[in-house]
Design a protein around this motif. Sequence first.
Motif, short mmCIF file in Angstrom:
data_model
loop_
_atom_site.label_atom_id
_atom_site.label_comp_id
_atom_site.label_asym_id
_atom_site.label_seq_id
_atom_site.Cartn_x
_atom_site.Cartn_y
_atom_site.Cartn_z
N ILE A 3 33.02 34.63 39.76
CA ILE A 3 34.03 34.50 40.15
C ILE A 3 35.14 34.29 39.42
N LEU A 4 34.98 34.48 38.34
CA LEU A 4 36.00 34.99 37.21
C LEU A 4 35.89 36.45 37.31
N ALA A 5 34.80 37.03 37.03
CA ALA A 5 34.90 38.62 37.80
C ALA A 5 35.75 38.67 38.76
N VAL A 6 35.37 38.30 40.16
CA VAL A 6 36.16 38.00 41.26
C VAL A 6 37.83 38.16 40.84
N ILE A 7 37.95 37.30 40.88
CA ILE A 7 39.31 36.94 40.39
C ILE A 7 40.19 38.10 39.60
N LEU A 8 39.15 38.34 38.25
CA LEU A 8 40.14 39.46 37.54
C LEU A 8 40.07 40.63 38.01
N ALA A 10 40.39 41.24 41.44
CA ALA A 10 41.34 41.02 42.27
C ALA A 10 42.64 40.77 42.00
N LEU A 11 42.91 40.34 40.89
CA LEU A 11 44.17 40.69 39.93
C LEU A 11 44.49 42.09 39.59
N TYR A 12 43.27 42.99 38.89
CA TYR A 12 43.18 44.21 38.53
C TYR A 12 44.01 45.03 39.79
N TYR A 13 43.29 45.23 40.57
CA TYR A 13 43.18 45.48 41.93
C TYR A 13 44.70 45.72 42.63
N PHE A 14 45.22 44.49 42.51
CA PHE A 14 46.11 44.46 43.71
C PHE A 14 47.45 44.63 42.62
N SER A 15 47.65 44.77 41.28
CA SER A 15 48.20 44.99 40.46
C SER A 15 49.50 46.10 40.90
N PRO A 16 49.19 47.10 41.40
CA PRO A 16 49.82 48.18 41.54
C PRO A 16 50.75 47.77 42.85
N ALA A 17 50.09 47.01 43.77
CA ALA A 17 50.66 45.73 44.54
C ALA A 17 52.04 45.05 44.13
N TYR A 18 51.59 44.56 43.64
CA TYR A 18 52.59 43.07 42.57
C TYR A 18 53.67 43.59 41.92
N TRP A 150 35.67 42.62 49.89
CA TRP A 150 36.08 41.70 50.50
C TRP A 150 36.56 40.02 49.70
N GLN A 151 35.75 40.41 48.70
CA GLN A 151 36.15 38.71 48.02
C GLN A 151 37.37 39.37 47.27
N SER A 152 37.76 40.35 46.62
CA SER A 152 38.37 40.05 46.28
C SER A 152 40.19 39.76 46.93
N LEU A 153 40.16 40.62 48.14
CA LEU A 153 40.70 39.52 48.94
C LEU A 153 41.18 38.68 49.44
N VAL A 154 39.79 37.70 49.36
CA VAL A 154 40.43 35.98 49.70
C VAL A 154 41.09 35.91 48.24
N ALA A 155 40.19 36.38 47.61
CA ALA A 155 40.85 35.93 45.72
C ALA A 155 42.44 36.05 46.43
N ILE A 156 42.70 37.38 46.32
CA ILE A 156 44.08 36.94 45.69
C ILE A 156 44.85 36.58 47.10
N ALA A 157 44.46 36.50 48.34
CA ALA A 157 45.06 36.13 49.26
C ALA A 157 44.92 33.98 48.62
N VAL A 158 44.41 33.79 47.78
CA VAL A 158 43.84 32.15 47.84
C VAL A 158 45.77 32.44 46.39
N ILE A 159 45.18 33.10 45.25
CA ILE A 159 46.23 33.12 43.64
C ILE A 159 46.92 33.12 44.07
N THR A 160 47.11 34.25 45.08
CA THR A 160 49.17 34.45 44.72
C THR A 160 50.35 32.83 46.02
N PRO A 161 49.89 32.59 46.79
CA PRO A 161 50.47 31.69 47.44
C PRO A 161 50.11 30.30 45.96
N LEU A 162 49.27 29.83 45.25
CA LEU A 162 49.29 29.54 44.51
C LEU A 162 49.92 29.84 43.14
N PHE A 163 50.33 30.95 42.52
CA PHE A 163 50.75 31.45 41.66
C PHE A 163 52.74 30.72 42.44
#
Length: 181
Positions: A3-8, A10-18, A150-163
Motif C-alpha cells: 500500500i505504501l508503494a501504491v501511495i508513493l 500515486a503521488l509521484y505519477y500525479f505530481s505533474p498534475a499537482y 488503477w490502484q494509483s488512481l484510487v489512491a490519489i482520489a482518496v489522498i487529495t481530498p484528505l490533504f
Amino acid sequence: MWILAVILHALYYFSPAYAANSLPVLFGGGKPIDFGRYCRDGRRVLGDGKTWRGFVVGLFFGYLMGLLWYFLSMSGPLSQTYYGIDFRMPDPFFGLYMGLGALLGDMLASFLKRRLGLERGQRLWGLDQLDFLIGAAVFAYLLAPTFPIWQSLVAIAVITPLFHLIGNFIGYKAGAKSVPW
Ligand code: CTP
Ligand code: MG
C-alpha cells in the motif's frame, strides 16, 4: 508495504498534475481565458480565476516535472519495480499530457460552476478537489502508452481530498479560516 508503494507511486505519477494545478495560484493573473465574455445565462464563461498566464505557467511546470522524473527514472531507485509497481516514467512528454489534462479539467469545472451560478472562488466540494485529477487521468490514459495503474488512481482520489481536509483544519486552528473544512 504494498500500500505504501501504491501511495508513493500515486503521488509521484500525479505530481505533474499537482504542479500544473498549483503553480498558477502563484503566477497566474492577467488576461482571462474567456476574455471577459459572458454566457447567455448572464454569467461569465469561466471567470477571472482562469487566466492565460496561469494556463501557460501550469503547462510549463507540469512538463518540467514530468521531464525531471523521466530523466531520474532512467537509472537508480526510480528505475525499479517495487511490489509489482513499475516506477519508470514512460514518456518525456508525460508531464505535458498530465498538465494539459489537469488545466482543462480545472477549466471545465469552472465552466460548470459558473453555469450552476457559483461565482469565481465559491467552493464546490468534490469537484474543486478532483477536477484536475480527472482531467489528468483522462489525458494520461489517452496519450501515454503506459498509464498509472488503477490502484494509483484510487489512491490519489482518496489522498487529495484528505490533504485538503487536513490543510483546511490546520488553517482553521491557526485562525486563517472561519470553518474547519
Ligand atoms: N489560476 C489562473 N489560471 C488558471 C488556473 C488558475 O490564473 N488557468 C489562478 C487564479 O488566480 C485562481 C487561482 O489560480 O484564482 C486558483 O485556482 P482555482 O481554485 O482553480 O480558481 P478559483 O479562483 O477558485 O475560481 P473557480 O471558482 O473558477 O474555481
Ligand atoms: Mg477553486
